[in-house]
Design a protein around this motif. Structure first.
Motif, mmCIF file in Angstrom:
data_model
loop_
_atom_site.group_PDB
_atom_site.id
_atom_site.type_symbol
_atom_site.label_atom_id
_atom_site.label_comp_id
_atom_site.label_asym_id
_atom_site.label_seq_id
_atom_site.Cartn_x
_atom_site.Cartn_y
_atom_site.Cartn_z
ATOM 1 N N ALA A 40 0.752 -1.224 0.159
ATOM 2 C CA ALA A 40 0.444 -0.415 0.051
ATOM 3 C C ALA A 40 1.011 1.542 0.261
ATOM 4 O O ALA A 40 0.419 2.224 -0.792
ATOM 5 C CB ALA A 40 -0.775 0.255 0.559
ATOM 6 N N ALA A 41 1.930 0.926 0.894
ATOM 7 C CA ALA A 41 2.976 2.380 1.189
ATOM 8 C C ALA A 41 3.684 2.909 -0.586
ATOM 9 O O ALA A 41 3.450 3.808 -1.166
ATOM 10 C CB ALA A 41 4.546 2.058 1.741
ATOM 11 N N HIS A 44 1.024 4.435 -2.937
ATOM 12 C CA HIS A 44 0.763 5.630 -2.409
ATOM 13 C C HIS A 44 1.931 6.345 -2.866
ATOM 14 O O HIS A 44 1.248 7.571 -3.646
ATOM 15 C CB HIS A 44 0.851 5.542 -0.889
ATOM 16 N N ASN A 47 1.395 6.739 -7.063
ATOM 17 C CA ASN A 47 0.831 7.371 -7.440
ATOM 18 C C ASN A 47 0.079 8.817 -6.880
ATOM 19 O O ASN A 47 -0.021 9.565 -8.172
ATOM 20 C CB ASN A 47 -0.639 7.449 -6.876
ATOM 21 N N ASN A 48 1.664 9.097 -6.467
ATOM 22 C CA ASN A 48 2.172 10.822 -6.325
ATOM 23 C C ASN A 48 3.235 10.926 -6.302
ATOM 24 O O ASN A 48 3.477 12.132 -6.303
ATOM 25 C CB ASN A 48 1.134 11.076 -4.583
ATOM 26 N N GLY A 61 5.223 11.709 1.846
ATOM 27 C CA GLY A 61 5.094 10.688 1.696
ATOM 28 C C GLY A 61 4.325 9.610 3.275
ATOM 29 O O GLY A 61 3.650 9.229 2.965
ATOM 30 N N THR A 64 1.088 11.424 4.631
ATOM 31 C CA THR A 64 0.078 11.697 3.957
ATOM 32 C C THR A 64 -0.242 10.039 3.976
ATOM 33 O O THR A 64 -1.940 9.533 3.451
ATOM 34 C CB THR A 64 -0.266 12.140 2.570
ATOM 35 N N LEU A 65 0.105 9.390 4.622
ATOM 36 C CA LEU A 65 -0.116 8.060 4.350
ATOM 37 C C LEU A 65 -1.076 7.107 5.570
ATOM 38 O O LEU A 65 -0.818 7.154 6.252
ATOM 39 C CB LEU A 65 0.763 7.185 4.302
ATOM 40 N N LEU A 82 -6.152 1.768 1.599
ATOM 41 C CA LEU A 82 -5.243 3.134 1.522
ATOM 42 C C LEU A 82 -5.637 4.564 1.622
ATOM 43 O O LEU A 82 -7.064 5.037 0.432
ATOM 44 C CB LEU A 82 -4.501 3.253 0.560
ATOM 45 N N ASN A 83 -5.757 4.889 2.726
ATOM 46 C CA ASN A 83 -6.493 6.727 2.861
ATOM 47 C C ASN A 83 -8.138 6.644 2.568
ATOM 48 O O ASN A 83 -8.265 7.313 1.983
ATOM 49 C CB ASN A 83 -5.563 7.719 1.854
#
Ligand code: DC
Length: 235
Positions: A40-41, A44, A47-48, A61, A64-65, A82-83
């Motif tokens: 998941a990290a 993240h 994606n960002n 990162g 905002t995780l 995830l979020n």
């Protein structure tokens, strides 16, 4: 039944997650998939467009995780969020698999995820699988298991798993990915994958899924009944 921590470590694609899940169900314990947290990290960061070589990106990162687990009421299966978004399928894609070992080498990321894992296991009654569970996350786990299987067997199993999800991937590509992840996971500086001396090694190459689950459940029940850890120390 008494509550203990069962730590399951091993190479990629040994069936650790499905085995750990079934062991937890049998014991009435909570299952925690630490690999899903690294996956998941990774998603993240991808994606960002965050780079692990930029300390500001790593800090942003992590800030905002938010990774959580929820049981799907229809299937009864635990899924990763995830979020707030369900990413259970996305984190198993080859795109994430190709990047996850690299992300898992970053000290700051490991520190944060290990802290979360320790919190999740505080009340015991958990089965957690990963690479550093018996060595770093729960060095005092009452039962530590180190799962192995030969590369070819692991690749065939992973191919079948992906196929069942509608992903057709060449065996050759899976072998390359597993071998590369084994190499990175075992040789990294931060918490490399090792078999700790008090872990019980289980080679699953010639075991059925039911057999490997039964072996671990039996070990766990032995520990719970004896109130001793596997190494024989009173708890
Ligand atoms: O268990 P898995 O294949 O889903 O794990 C994905 C990756 O995450 C794996 O290549 C290494 C990393 N990982 C880790 O470094 N430490 C853990 N405790 C769990 C996973």
């Amino acid at each position: 039944m008494g509550k203990i921590v069962v730590a399951i470590d091993g190479y990629s694609g040994c069936g650790k997650s499905s085995t750990a899940k079934a062991v937890a169900k049998d014991l009435g314990f909570t299952y925690i998939d630490s690999g899903a947290m690294y996956r998941a990290a990774t998603l993240h960061f991808l994606n960002n467009f965050l780079s692990i070589s930029n300390p500001h990106d790593v800090e942003k990162g992590l800030r905002t995780l938010e990774i959580t687990f929820q049981i799907n009421p229809d299937s009864g299966k635990q899924e990763t969020y995830l979020n707030g978004l369900n990413v259970e399928d996305e984190i198993r894609s080859m795109g994430v698999s190709e990047k996850v070992s690299e992300i898992a080498t970053v000290k700051e990321i490991r520190k944060e995820l290990v802290a979360q894992q320790k919190r999740l296991g505080r009340k015991k009654g958990v089965v957690m699988d990963g690479r550093d569970i018996g060595s770093v996350v729960f060095p005092d786990a009452e039962l530590k298991v180190f799962m192995t299987a030969d590369l070819e067997t692991r690749a065939v199993r992973r191919q079948q798993e992906l196929y069942e999800k509608g992903d057709l991937v060449e065996l050759e590509d899976i072998i390359k990915n597993l071998a590369e992840r084994d190499r990175i996971d075992s040789t990294r500086k931060e918490s490399p994958l090792i078999k700790v001396p008090d872990a019980v090694e289980i080679d699953t190459s010639n075991l059925t899924f039911e057999e490997q689950v039964a072996q671990i459940v039996q070990l766990a029940k032995g520990v719970i009944d004896n109130e001793k850890d596997y190494a024989g120390n009173h708890r």
